[in-house]
Design an enzyme around this catalytic site. Structure first.
Site, PDB file in Angstrom:
ATOM      1  N   HIS A   1       0.216 -11.691   1.441  1.00  0.00           N
ATOM      2  CA  HIS A   1      -0.835 -10.943   0.742  1.00  0.00           C
ATOM      3  C   HIS A   1      -1.582 -11.784  -0.311  1.00  0.00           C
ATOM      4  O   HIS A   1      -2.791 -11.651  -0.480  1.00  0.00           O
ATOM      5  CB  HIS A   1      -0.234  -9.685   0.104  1.00  0.00           C
ATOM      6  CG  HIS A   1      -1.194  -8.543  -0.001  1.00  0.00           C
ATOM      7  ND1 HIS A   1      -0.815  -7.236   0.120  1.00  0.00           N
ATOM      8  CD2 HIS A   1      -2.533  -8.517  -0.222  1.00  0.00           C
ATOM      9  CE1 HIS A   1      -1.880  -6.456  -0.029  1.00  0.00           C
ATOM     10  NE2 HIS A   1      -2.928  -7.214  -0.234  1.00  0.00           N
TER      11      HIS A   1
ATOM     12  N   TYR B   1       0.819  -1.218   0.000  1.00  0.00           N
ATOM     13  CA  TYR B   1       0.000   0.000   0.000  1.00  0.00           C
ATOM     14  C   TYR B   1       0.857   1.274   0.000  1.00  0.00           C
ATOM     15  O   TYR B   1       0.328   2.368  -0.216  1.00  0.00           O
ATOM     16  CB  TYR B   1      -0.951   0.048   1.210  1.00  0.00           C
ATOM     17  CG  TYR B   1      -1.936  -1.094   1.320  1.00  0.00           C
ATOM     18  CD1 TYR B   1      -2.161  -1.966   0.258  1.00  0.00           C
ATOM     19  CD2 TYR B   1      -2.656  -1.297   2.495  1.00  0.00           C
ATOM     20  CE1 TYR B   1      -3.057  -3.024   0.380  1.00  0.00           C
ATOM     21  CE2 TYR B   1      -3.561  -2.349   2.613  1.00  0.00           C
ATOM     22  CZ  TYR B   1      -3.745  -3.208   1.555  1.00  0.00           C
ATOM     23  OH  TYR B   1      -4.635  -4.247   1.672  1.00  0.00           O
TER      24      TYR B   1
HETATM   25  N1  LIG Z   1      -5.786  -8.633   1.502  1.00  0.00           N
HETATM   26  C1  LIG Z   1      -6.178  -8.066   0.403  1.00  0.00           C
HETATM   27  O1  LIG Z   1      -5.885  -8.557  -0.712  1.00  0.00           O
HETATM   28  C2  LIG Z   1      -7.017  -6.817   0.457  1.00  0.00           C
HETATM   29  C3  LIG Z   1      -7.663  -6.364  -0.717  1.00  0.00           C
HETATM   30  C4  LIG Z   1      -8.453  -5.216  -0.646  1.00  0.00           C
HETATM   31  C5  LIG Z   1      -8.586  -4.539   0.560  1.00  0.00           C
HETATM   32  N2  LIG Z   1      -7.917  -4.993   1.681  1.00  0.00           N
HETATM   33  C6  LIG Z   1      -8.042  -4.251   2.959  1.00  0.00           C
HETATM   34  O2  LIG Z   1      -9.429  -4.105   3.275  1.00  0.00           O
HETATM   35  C7  LIG Z   1      -9.727  -2.727   3.506  1.00  0.00           C
HETATM   36  C8  LIG Z   1     -11.152  -2.409   3.154  1.00  0.00           C
HETATM   37  O3  LIG Z   1     -11.481  -2.801   1.844  1.00  0.00           O
HETATM   38  P1  LIG Z   1     -11.818  -1.781   0.650  1.00  0.00           P
HETATM   39  O4  LIG Z   1     -11.268  -0.456   0.945  1.00  0.00           O
HETATM   40  O5  LIG Z   1     -11.447  -2.472  -0.594  1.00  0.00           O
HETATM   41  O6  LIG Z   1     -13.415  -1.729   0.630  1.00  0.00           O
HETATM   42  P2  LIG Z   1     -14.606  -1.353   1.645  1.00  0.00           P
HETATM   43  O7  LIG Z   1     -14.101  -1.143   3.005  1.00  0.00           O
HETATM   44  O8  LIG Z   1     -15.665  -2.356   1.376  1.00  0.00           O
HETATM   45  O9  LIG Z   1     -15.147   0.011   1.030  1.00  0.00           O
HETATM   46  C9  LIG Z   1     -14.480   1.221   1.160  1.00  0.00           C
HETATM   47  C10 LIG Z   1     -15.358   2.280   0.501  1.00  0.00           C
HETATM   48  O10 LIG Z   1     -16.585   2.408   1.221  1.00  0.00           O
HETATM   49  C11 LIG Z   1     -16.788   3.754   1.631  1.00  0.00           C
HETATM   50  N3  LIG Z   1     -17.393   3.697   2.965  1.00  0.00           N
HETATM   51  C12 LIG Z   1     -16.859   3.206   4.112  1.00  0.00           C
HETATM   52  N4  LIG Z   1     -17.741   3.280   5.124  1.00  0.00           N
HETATM   53  C13 LIG Z   1     -18.856   3.845   4.614  1.00  0.00           C
HETATM   54  C14 LIG Z   1     -20.122   4.189   5.161  1.00  0.00           C
HETATM   55  N5  LIG Z   1     -20.413   3.960   6.448  1.00  0.00           N
HETATM   56  N6  LIG Z   1     -21.043   4.771   4.347  1.00  0.00           N
HETATM   57  C15 LIG Z   1     -20.778   4.996   3.040  1.00  0.00           C
HETATM   58  N7  LIG Z   1     -19.593   4.690   2.463  1.00  0.00           N
HETATM   59  C16 LIG Z   1     -18.644   4.116   3.239  1.00  0.00           C
HETATM   60  C17 LIG Z   1     -15.412   4.387   1.627  1.00  0.00           C
HETATM   61  O11 LIG Z   1     -15.506   5.748   1.273  1.00  0.00           O
HETATM   62  P3  LIG Z   1     -14.915   6.963   2.169  1.00  0.00           P
HETATM   63  O12 LIG Z   1     -13.493   6.638   2.479  1.00  0.00           O
HETATM   64  O13 LIG Z   1     -15.094   8.139   1.268  1.00  0.00           O
HETATM   65  O14 LIG Z   1     -15.772   7.010   3.389  1.00  0.00           O
HETATM   66  C18 LIG Z   1     -14.691   3.627   0.507  1.00  0.00           C
HETATM   67  O15 LIG Z   1     -14.989   4.222  -0.748  1.00  0.00           O
HETATM   68  C19 LIG Z   1      -8.671  -1.991   2.666  1.00  0.00           C
HETATM   69  O16 LIG Z   1      -8.539  -0.661   3.072  1.00  0.00           O
HETATM   70  C20 LIG Z   1      -7.457  -2.838   2.934  1.00  0.00           C
HETATM   71  O17 LIG Z   1      -6.896  -2.508   4.199  1.00  0.00           O
HETATM   72  C21 LIG Z   1      -7.167  -6.127   1.642  1.00  0.00           C
END
Ligand SMILES: NC(=O)c1ccc[n+]([C@@H]2O[C@H](COP(=O)([O-])OP(=O)(O)OC[C@H]3O[C@@H](n4cnc5c(N)ncnc54)[C@H](OP(=O)(O)O)[C@@H]3O)[C@@H](O)[C@H]2O)c1
Length: 275
Positions: free
Chosen positions: A106, A48
């Site tokens: 990862h 990241y």
């Molecule tokens: N191991 C892996 O391969 C892998 C892959 C992907 C992700 N990850 C990890 O998982 C974490 C989360 O996944 P993600 O970021 O892909 O997706 P997510 O958490 O499902 O979605 C994030 C999105 O949702 C919005 N959001 C969050 N809370 C909200 C709410 N209460 N109301 C409305 N919108 C909301 C955020 O916008 P705003 O920021 O504008 O609020 C952002 O655009 C990542 O940050 C990372 O640390 C790991």
């Protein structure tokens, strides 16, 4: 904060902050907002490019180390380079930490993952890491890993949300006492999710937002969530799901939403050279 207990006895918070793709001052600011709202767990990866900023924030905050939980990950490029000890040392230096709470691989790059796991086990035995685990592992990856492993992964971090409930994999991991952690738990607010009628109806019924319904569904299924947000009001909203209970009939209704829809790569078909 509530915890689940991992297979080696370590307590892991049931919700953490996902930090991708936040960087620099945005992440710095969000770290302070999140800790003031009650978040104690933070998920990052060397891939990241933000460990430095998370490290700086936690260092300046002077928070008691034992009260925080840091997860970082061994990236694909670090696996290809093959020096797993150096990869961990780089993360420790950038995060300004003496140990990592949870170190995850990862992706299951077929060419490297068994070898990498054996190296991760050594670092775990040296107590540089409190728990080791994997991400994006299907059942067949885990079965292969079991054939060489001395340490069973404590966690499998996978894409999981109502559109991709991964029930067979979740049940398999439960059998081996591997904690499931849901990434992209809101499916990145994909339209298919936020316009889903079942979720909208349950949101009205329980007087909670769709996000809170999803986090509570995970909590009642013993699954950790790591939503990402950079908005303070959403940080507060996302951690507020401990004061209600979804009935078992309604849990089943959410289970039925599954349509195997992914917002991220499928580890069986992705191109590891580009990840
Ligand atoms: N191991 C892996 O391969 C892998 C892959 C992907 C992700 N990850 C990890 O998982 C974490 C989360 O996944 P993600 O970021 O892909 O997706 P997510 O958490 O499902 O979605 C994030 C999105 O949702 C919005 N959001 C969050 N809370 C909200 C709410 N209460 N109301 C409305 N919108 C909301 C955020 O916008 P705003 O920021 O504008 O609020 C952002 O655009 C990542 O940050 C990372 O640390 C790991």
């Amino acid at each position: 904060m509530k915890y689940f207990i991992l297979n080696n006895g370590i307590k892991m918070p049931v919700i953490g902050l996902g930090t991708f793709p936040m960087r620099r001052l945005e992440l710095f600011k969000v770290f302070f907002q999140a800790t003031s709202c009650g978040y104690t767990s933070f998920d990052t990866s060397s891939a990241y490019g933000n460990e430095r900023w998370l490290g700086l924030a936690q260092w300046i905050s002077r928070k008691q180390r034992e009260k925080l939980f840091f997860t970082t990950k061994l990236s694909n490029s670090q696996q290809r380079e093959g020096n797993i000890r150096k990869a961990l040392e780089d993360s420790l230096r950038l995060l300004k930490l003496d140990y990592i709470d949870l170190y995850l691989m990862h992706w299951p790059n077929p060419e490297t993952y068994l070898k990498s796991w054996k190296e991760m086990e050594k670092l775990y035995e040296e107590k540089l890491i409190r728990a080791i685990g994997v991400c994006n592992f299907h059942e067949h990856h885990l079965n292969k890993l079991f054939s060489v492993a001395n340490v069973i992964p404590a966690v499998n971090q996978i894409e999981l949300h109502p559109l991709l409930s991964q029930k067979p994999l979740v049940n398999f991991c439960k059998k081996y006492n591997i904690q499931i952690e849901a990434y992209s738990p809101l499916a990145r607010m994909n339209e298919k999710l936020i316009k889903n009628k079942t979720l909208i109806d349950l949101s009205k019924k329980y007087n909670k937002t769709i996000s809170q319904i999803i986090f509570r569904w995970n909590y009642q299924n013993n699954i950790i969530v790591i939503p990402k947000t950079s908005h303070k009001n959403r940080l507060i909203e996302n951690i507020d799901f401990f004061d209600f209970e979804i009935s078992s009939d309604d849990i089943k209704k959410i289970d039925l939403i599954n349509c195997d829809f992914r917002v991220r790569h499928n580890p069986d078909t992705c191109d590891f050279t580009k990840l």
